[in-house]
Design an enzyme around this catalytic site. Sequence first.
Site, PDB file in Angstrom:
ATOM      1  CB  ALA B  66      -0.936  -0.015   1.201  1.00 34.80           C
ATOM      2  N   GLY B  67       1.806   1.339   0.924  1.00 34.70           N
ATOM      3  CA  GLY B  67       2.620   2.547   1.047  1.00 34.70           C
ATOM      4  C   GLY B  67       3.462   2.816  -0.192  1.00 34.70           C
ATOM      5  CG  HIS B 288      -3.196 -19.416   7.739  1.00 35.26           C
ATOM      6  ND1 HIS B 288      -2.921 -20.723   7.499  1.00 35.26           N
ATOM      7  CD2 HIS B 288      -3.432 -18.843   6.536  1.00 35.26           C
ATOM      8  CE1 HIS B 288      -2.993 -20.938   6.186  1.00 35.26           C
ATOM      9  NE2 HIS B 288      -3.290 -19.808   5.590  1.00 35.26           N
ATOM     10  NE  ARG B 352      -7.064 -19.097   5.027  1.00 33.95           N
ATOM     11  CZ  ARG B 352      -6.454 -18.037   4.522  1.00 33.95           C
ATOM     12  NH1 ARG B 352      -6.547 -16.869   5.110  1.00 33.95           N
ATOM     13  NH2 ARG B 352      -5.728 -18.143   3.428  1.00 33.95           N
ATOM     14  CG  HIS B 423      -2.216 -15.031   8.511  1.00 29.33           C
ATOM     15  ND1 HIS B 423      -1.941 -15.010   7.165  1.00 29.33           N
ATOM     16  CD2 HIS B 423      -3.536 -15.206   8.628  1.00 29.33           C
ATOM     17  CE1 HIS B 423      -3.066 -15.193   6.510  1.00 29.33           C
ATOM     18  NE2 HIS B 423      -4.032 -15.305   7.361  1.00 29.33           N
ATOM     19  CD  GLU B 447      -2.289  -6.774   7.972  1.00 25.84           C
ATOM     20  OE1 GLU B 447      -1.317  -6.920   7.224  1.00 25.84           O
ATOM     21  OE2 GLU B 447      -2.487  -7.468   8.988  1.00 25.84           O
ATOM     22  NE  ARG B 457      -6.176 -10.951   4.433  1.00 24.30           N
ATOM     23  CZ  ARG B 457      -5.528 -11.927   3.818  1.00 24.30           C
ATOM     24  NH1 ARG B 457      -5.834 -12.251   2.578  1.00 24.30           N
ATOM     25  NH2 ARG B 457      -4.582 -12.609   4.446  1.00 24.30           N
ATOM     26  CG  LEU B 463      -1.067 -10.033  -2.104  1.00 33.51           C
ATOM     27  CD1 LEU B 463      -0.380 -10.946  -3.102  1.00 33.51           C
ATOM     28  CD2 LEU B 463      -0.030  -9.372  -1.227  1.00 33.51           C
TER      29      LEU B 463
END
Lengths: 252, 659, 225
Positions: B66-67, B288, B352, B423, B447, B457, B463
């Site tokens: 993102a950054g 996870h 999950r 995670h 995030e 999610r 991503l």
Amino acid sequence: MHFTLRIWRQKNAQDQGHFETYEVHDISPDASFLEMLDVLNERLLKEGKDPVAFDHDCREGICGSCGIFINGRAHGPLRNITTCRLYMRHFQDGETITIEPFRAKPFPVIKDLVVDRSALDRIIQRGGYISVNAGSAPDANAIPIPKPAADRAFDYATCIGCGACVAACKNASAMLFTAAKVSHLALLPQGQPERRERVKQMVMQMDMEGFGHCSNTGACAVECPAKIPLTAIAQLQRDYIWANLTPDPYTR
Amino acid sequence: MSDVLTAPSPITTSPLSWREAGLLEQNRCPSGDLEKRWTRHKDNLRLVAPHNKRKLEVIVVGAGLAGASAAATLGELGYRVKVFVYHNSPRRAHSIAAQGGINAAKNYRNDGDSIWRLFYDTIKGGDFRARESNVYRLAEVSVKIIDHCVAQGIPFAREYGGYLDTRSFGGAQLMRTFYARGQTGQQLLLGAYAALQRQVAQGNVQVFYNYDVLDIVVEEGKARGIIARNLITGELHRVAAHAVVLGTGGYGNAYYLSTNAKLSNATAIWRAHRRGAYFGNPSFVQIHPTCIPQSGDYQSKLTLMSESLRNDGRVWVPRTPGDKRPPQSIPESERWYYLEEWYPSFGNLVPRDIASRAAKRVCDMGYGVGPTGRAVYLDFSDAIKRWGREVIYQRYGNLFEMYEEITGESPWEVPMRIYPAVHYTMGGLWVDYNLMTTVEGLYAIGEANFSDHGANRLGASALMQGLADGYFILPYTIGDYLASQLFVKLSTDTTAFAETERQTQDRINRLLSAKGTHTVDEFHRELGKVLWDTCGLARNAQGLSQAYSEIRNLRERFWREVAVPGSGAEFNQNLEKALRVADFLELGELMVIDAYHREESCGCHLREEYQTEEGEALRNDDKYAYVAAWEWGGENEPPILHKEPLKFEFVKPSVRSYK
Amino acid sequence: MDTTANTAGLGWLHTSVGRKVVMAVTGIFLMSFLVVHLAGNLLLLRGDGGAAFNAYADFMSTNPLIRVLEVLLFVGFVVHIYQGLYFISKERRFRPKGYTLHRPQDNTTIFSRTMRISAIVILVFLLVHLRHFFVEHRILGASLTMYESCKLAFENPFYSAFYVLSMILLAFHLAHGFHSSFQTLGLIVNRRIDRVVRWAGTAFAFLVPLGFAVIPLYFLFQTLY
């Protein structure tokens, strides 16, 4: 397990630096090398002493932060691995381990085992990219790329920028690093418009940073955690010779 | 702003509590047709002329997906950008470790994918706790991300015809996941990094390496800059800008052990929170199921093993608790395939959260294996018998090697040991449709914000969101705010800067002068254990309220007993860590309060009091269909809850069923 | 490297990569010379009392084309040696502070590690060799035929031992240099070509020095038996 550690201590860039010896006991063979250093640092902290500084982050071998010269090898005695993925079971119980920072003129020591690797970023700044602005791209499937080309480009693109190639090279050459990027982009149609200029500029920056020449010993590829093959260097050489020997068809 | 220096009062009197404010309705979400919202919204945003963009300064904190993508794009637009990273290069952020892939509604497979379907899958995967407008926009721009990344030269996997390959992923019935072997995150991050380096070369972006952002400077309600510490010299710097963007990632490291990188931290978002930015759904943390378990107290982090292993592996524990025999010598009749027994229709392939919770349950019952008793077996012997070694090697060879490298055991001979691990954090700074926090001019992307994933999610969506925010959303929306900042003269010689710097310096001094006997990691481990036990896979009111007092107690002890040798005016990694853990201790408290307050189960958040008889999550849409946006209440004051109601105009919330 | 070098025109030959290219081109040229030289030398083994060899030597010292090539060869040697010395002189610059413990033996071949030693020995050999044959015959004008000169030299066990030792080090030099030259010219395109060149390099490094070394041994053994 028990180890004697000879660790390079250096307060800052100006300090001369020296080795200090530490003993560590009760280390699990399943501990990673960095976790073994964690144990040592916990103890040093409790004794009110300065812990050993070392770079690390993801600890799963992909971020490229860690990099220590261990027993005469970049990232330690195993091939193609990062320091964080080196486990203590690979050492003999009671062994003396010599721990130094990566050494090269363009990698000045910041403290202890931490070195400044920003020279590698400056090589990328000279052309390790495709000049495309967000928003201007055509549909992703507009340009088909043969699968073998994409696969091969991928092999070169996996460089993690850890600098082990430089550390392992007798001339502290950054050829494998530079070549990985040049080769990745040389194999893709998107990389063609800037191909000639890219290789010239990146090689020039590599020299300006003070990295040495490549003498094809192949030590870099043995230590490279991303397994970048030496064919990358051949690709760079080819492109560099081509770019300099043939006239630029686009100049008037 | 209350004085940062005040120590939390000794463990007290104050039980877990919060104050409630009214509804939070101003989120700038457009109305009308879902498909036209983003387009119309963009058309109504104010613009900044090219020659004026050069006069506007933007600080970007963090250079992950993102950054880096935001900073590069803002540079391309012509803004003056300063990027701050605590790494030694902007290529090291933990986005680099993402393996699986990135979703995009391209429909290259002709399998009926569409923006709507990606939108619907994401909303449903998030258990109906995300905004429709945001998620639809995410699905919409997903298409452009792939185009741009291919143009950047990212070597995505291809078919023999030369066209892009895709694969299927959890939570979707379509093949919409683009990937670059098992290193998609790395390739995408290096693409953004390269774009960023290009802007550095052009002089639009400056990258400040080895700088830790320790506070956000807010002047008259607007973000005006940051206080950053040069990690090499220890100096504090004041940096002013017209806007500040936080792309600092998630806070999973609050749990000490997680799959996050060791340095990932919450300091920037937590400090922003204390300066007025609301924190959205802090307790929404994804766990996870298939990670390599902890093998000892020295262990520093956990490593994720691809979820795909459960396609062929069978999960079991010995039927006798504490059975120490090696797994190969335990006869078939004494093995308990608990997933197959509990979920006969899905077996080892339950989603999950179910798989994670089941593993915890059997270990809590004493059936766990391995030296710590916190692991279960994932056994491939049946699959090897059925398919042969060759096939299994083709499918999982690299994962087997990675497992063997880490544990020293070969999955060909001995079953793998796995255990769930933290995670990803769906929670984060609350942002409006423009990705702006409740502090004007302060943005949160990737995030670090709470926006798009609701309570859970889907794989390959992190991503997508990071790059959507950075390449295609923030660069538009930030202009709307910057247009109003053109005539603002920047100065760091203000009382706000001086005061914020002083508070930061005080915080550092206090840590250095504590001169205690416990290391930072000892406190961090303890915090992690409390959070993991009470605010992890399963939560209940009693555990959470107890955790609350334990964390307060721990925080109070931390400031008294922590050992941080050395000085602040030098490279001091332990001081960096101490500052981060201090913030985790405060954030941990808010996570616990949030988990306590939400009396329902949804997505990752399983409250034991609210589940069906079979242990399924029991959502309460009447009472909890809202985003919990927490306002900092002040030092030692309870936080203030703002509820942003979630309106579902286009999808109907339904019960997720795995039966 | 010469960081101020202007890379326009031939300036690129001054960059680290350009200098390698010079090294490789001269290296390949010198290797081709070795083949020609060896072919001629093998005439010594014909057992015809040196007739063929003397004719060959005569041709080599009088043919105008060969004389031009001779100058080129000389330049090739000088440039190759100059570049080598240049690299050696800069080496310490790239790593001013060396490692306390360095184990290159774990990731490189003995041939690449000994390039410098082999180069020095070959250079000494070359000077002795030139003094003995080139200077003697072409400048001083020796009374002996070339064949007699060789016979005399090789019957001396010390000279022959020195000759054989030099050939062993030449083999070392070639074992790295052959493949390295092709790599530097960018000709190692893929793993298959890499295997072929490595194999060819090994064969070349073994056979050519062996061919040279057989000759003094032949003369030496003739004196013994």
